[in-house]
Design a protein around this motif. Structure first.
Motif, PDB file in Angstrom:
ATOM      1  N   TRP A  81       0.855  -0.848  -0.252  1.00 30.64           N
ATOM      2  CA  TRP A  81       0.358  -0.028   0.356  1.00 30.64           C
ATOM      3  C   TRP A  81       1.037   1.264  -0.184  1.00 30.64           C
ATOM      4  CZ3 TRP A  81      -4.734  -0.479  -0.370  1.00 30.64           C
ATOM      5  CH2 TRP A  81      -6.130  -1.172   0.146  1.00 30.64           C
ATOM      6  N   THR A  82       0.350   1.748  -0.781  1.00 31.43           N
ATOM      7  CA  THR A  82       0.961   3.405  -0.677  1.00 31.43           C
ATOM      8  C   THR A  82       1.545   4.660   0.638  1.00 31.43           C
ATOM      9  OG1 THR A  82      -1.398   4.998  -1.320  1.00 31.43           O
ATOM     10  CG2 THR A  82       0.677   3.654  -3.060  1.00 31.43           C
ATOM     11  N   ALA A  83       1.959   5.347   0.599  1.00 35.97           N
ATOM     12  CA  ALA A  83       1.404   6.224   1.722  1.00 35.97           C
ATOM     13  C   ALA A  83       0.353   7.193   1.729  1.00 35.97           C
ATOM     14  CB  ALA A  83       2.138   7.286   2.182  1.00 35.97           C
ATOM     15  N   PRO A  84      -0.606   7.810   2.976  1.00 34.65           N
ATOM     16  CA  PRO A  84      -2.157   8.168   2.519  1.00 34.65           C
ATOM     17  C   PRO A  84      -1.612   9.280   1.334  1.00 34.65           C
ATOM     18  CG  PRO A  84      -1.473   8.094   4.338  1.00 34.65           C
ATOM     19  CD  PRO A  84       0.092   7.919   3.643  1.00 34.65           C
ATOM     20  N   VAL A  85      -2.755   9.204   0.046  1.00 31.33           N
ATOM     21  CA  VAL A  85      -2.662  10.289  -1.248  1.00 31.33           C
ATOM     22  C   VAL A  85      -3.805  10.843  -0.632  1.00 31.33           C
ATOM     23  CG1 VAL A  85      -3.198  10.741  -3.812  1.00 31.33           C
ATOM     24  CG2 VAL A  85      -1.898   8.257  -2.539  1.00 31.33           C
ATOM     25  N   ARG A  86      -3.498  12.480  -0.617  1.00 33.06           N
ATOM     26  CA  ARG A  86      -3.531  13.636  -0.427  1.00 33.06           C
ATOM     27  C   ARG A  86      -5.035  14.089  -1.104  1.00 33.06           C
ATOM     28  NH1 ARG A  86      -1.284  19.491   1.215  1.00 33.06           N
ATOM     29  NH2 ARG A  86      -3.188  20.724   1.383  1.00 33.06           N
ATOM     30  N   SER A  87      -5.226  13.945  -2.419  1.00 32.98           N
ATOM     31  CA  SER A  87      -5.441  14.515  -2.878  1.00 32.98           C
ATOM     32  C   SER A  87      -6.997  13.200  -3.158  1.00 32.98           C
ATOM     33  CB  SER A  87      -5.010  13.933  -4.651  1.00 32.98           C
ATOM     34  OG  SER A  87      -4.922  13.288  -5.528  1.00 32.98           O
ATOM     35  N   LEU A  88      -6.197  11.719  -2.333  1.00 32.68           N
ATOM     36  CA  LEU A  88      -7.805  11.331  -2.077  1.00 32.68           C
ATOM     37  C   LEU A  88      -8.394  11.099  -1.384  1.00 32.68           C
ATOM     38  CD1 LEU A  88      -5.886   8.168  -4.549  1.00 32.68           C
ATOM     39  CD2 LEU A  88      -8.406  10.260  -5.208  1.00 32.68           C
ATOM     40  N   GLN A  89      -8.285  12.086   0.077  1.00 31.19           N
ATOM     41  CA  GLN A  89      -8.873  12.185   1.640  1.00 31.19           C
ATOM     42  C   GLN A  89      -7.972  11.467   1.998  1.00 31.19           C
ATOM     43  OE1 GLN A  89     -11.310  12.252  -1.635  1.00 31.19           O
ATOM     44  NE2 GLN A  89     -11.225  14.075  -1.420  1.00 31.19           N
ATOM     45  N   ASP A  90      -6.650  11.101   2.008  1.00 33.87           N
ATOM     46  CA  ASP A  90      -5.724  10.764   2.151  1.00 33.87           C
ATOM     47  C   ASP A  90      -5.983   8.946   2.177  1.00 33.87           C
ATOM     48  OD1 ASP A  90      -4.124  12.950   3.314  1.00 33.87           O
ATOM     49  OD2 ASP A  90      -4.897  13.192   5.062  1.00 33.87           O
ATOM     50  N   GLU A  91      -6.656   8.559   1.205  1.00 29.36           N
ATOM     51  CA  GLU A  91      -6.702   7.411   1.765  1.00 29.36           C
ATOM     52  C   GLU A  91      -4.843   6.336   0.751  1.00 29.36           C
ATOM     53  OE1 GLU A  91      -9.085   5.577   2.936  1.00 29.36           O
ATOM     54  OE2 GLU A  91     -10.604   6.496   3.108  1.00 29.36           O
ATOM     55  N   ARG A  92      -4.998   6.042   1.104  1.00 26.35           N
ATOM     56  CA  ARG A  92      -3.568   5.205   0.643  1.00 26.35           C
ATOM     57  C   ARG A  92      -4.579   4.166  -0.885  1.00 26.35           C
ATOM     58  NH1 ARG A  92       0.233   3.925   4.611  1.00 26.35           N
ATOM     59  NH2 ARG A  92      -0.941   5.256   6.608  1.00 26.35           N
ATOM     60  N   VAL A  93      -3.433   4.001  -1.627  1.00 22.66           N
ATOM     61  CA  VAL A  93      -3.600   3.442  -3.243  1.00 22.66           C
ATOM     62  C   VAL A  93      -2.733   1.926  -2.939  1.00 22.66           C
ATOM     63  CG1 VAL A  93      -3.585   3.115  -5.386  1.00 22.66           C
ATOM     64  CG2 VAL A  93      -4.087   5.634  -4.155  1.00 22.66           C
TER      65      VAL A  93
END
Length: 346
Positions: free
Chosen positions: A298-310
């Motif tokens: 899993w990635t680090a939190p993605v800000r543009s996805l409301q801090d969801e991980r990918v």
């Protein structure tokens, strides 16, 4: 009089423990210390990475601001990481080419500009093609367009970022137009390429990405629409409705009033442009996060996805990167998020 010889730059990635260094770097996180230990700590960085810096003797009355400095000292390690112990910190010499230190778009600017010129030349609308020709004849504007970042932090925040983002949005928009033939393809192309033209005045093109005074006061949406309108006024036969539709695309591309639009999207092309702009910015963040997952599922939190991980995958292999002309490939050197969000400087 003999010309002063330019000192070659040393990059952070080339710092070797046990050697000396005399080169220019950018400094940030500058922290004086009045207690025991080094009297100054900071981070040095350039387009290749960053490292710790310490200074054992420092006058606390001397204030330093983030920016470029000549660093003279020795390279060592601390806690397993490279650390520079500086004997001298001073202003960079005038002959130093600081632009070499800054992150830049992964594709050469000349190649991206050639792509943009081809898109403009292929526009089937005579009035819009005349507008493109007029804009491309403005050498000063084109130089800023080629060099400007697309944002300070959130996406494409590096040299050539604006040009890269303009092309990325155009490619996404034209792909949608291929699927929906009722869309005005030429108008959509013009809106995609010109939607962020105001950033040529809102952002600095020298030094680290930052906003100009005009950018802080006015943003980039209104100045961009005004800039394009001034070019249109030089074309007396430009159709008024086409003018209004194009300016509406530029003025509405952020989608919502809370994000600085002049008006919300009210034409099919404006709706497409808003989402194409979002797709290019957000996917650059997602793929950059995947590349930076370092073998994690899993990635680090993605800000543009409301801090969801990918989710990268259980095989710990990041997905292949699409065309680098539309993506952020560099780590964020500005201590802010590369990840796009829907705000006025996105």
């Amino acid at each position: 009089m003999a010309r002063k010889r330019k000192r070659p730059l040393i990059f952070v990635c080339d710092l070797t423990p046990g050697t000396t260094v005399d080169s220019c770097f950018f400094l940030r996180q500058i922290a004086p210390n009045a207690g025991n230990g080094p009297k100054l700590r900071a981070r040095i960085w350039d387009r290749t990475g960053e490292a710790a810096l310490i200074v054992w003797e420092w006058d606390p009355r001397v204030a330093l601001a983030d920016g470029p400095y000549r660093v003279v000292g020795t390279v060592g390690t601390y806690a397993g990481s490279v650390q520079v112990c500086a004997d001298r910190l001073e202003a960079c010499p005038l002959e130093a080419d600081l632009m070499e230190l800054l992150p830049a778009a992964p594709r050469p600017i000349a190649a991206m500009w050639a792509d943009l010129e081809r898109l403009c030349a292929g526009c089937g609308s005579p009035p819009l093609r005349a507008l493109f020709n007029l804009i491309l004849a403005d050498q000063a504007l084109c130089e800023r367009w080629q060099q400007a970042p697309a944002a300070v932090r959130h996406h494409h925040a590096y040299l050539g970022g604006l040009l890269e983002h303009s092309l990325g949005v155009a490619r996404v928009a034209l792909a949608i137009a291929d699927h929906y033939p009722a869309l005005d393809r030429d108008l959509l192309l013009a809106g995609a390429l010109l939607h962020d033209l105001g950033k040529t005045e809102a952002y600095r093109i020298q030094g680290t990405p930052d906003m100009t005074d005009q950018g802080r006061l006015l943003g980039h949406v209104y100045p961009g629409a005004y800039l394009v309108h001034r070019f249109i006024e030089r074309l007396p036969d430009f159709p008024p409705e086409l003018r209004d539709r194009l300016l509406h695309l530029i003025g509405s591309h952020h989608g919502e009033r809370q994000f600085g639009v002049l008006e919300v999207p009210k034409t099919p092309e404006a709706v497409v442009l808003h989402y194409a702009d979002n797709v290019d910015a957000k996917l650059s963040a997602v793929f950059a996060a995947c590349q930076q997952a370092n073998g994690q599922a899993w990635t680090a939190p993605v800000r543009s996805l409301q801090d969801e991980r990918v989710f990268v995958g259980s095989g710990n292999a990041a997905p292949a990167m699409p065309d680098p002309g539309t993506l952020d490939l560099l780590d964020d050197p500005f201590q802010g998020s590369l990840f796009a969000c829907d705000d006025p400087d996105a």
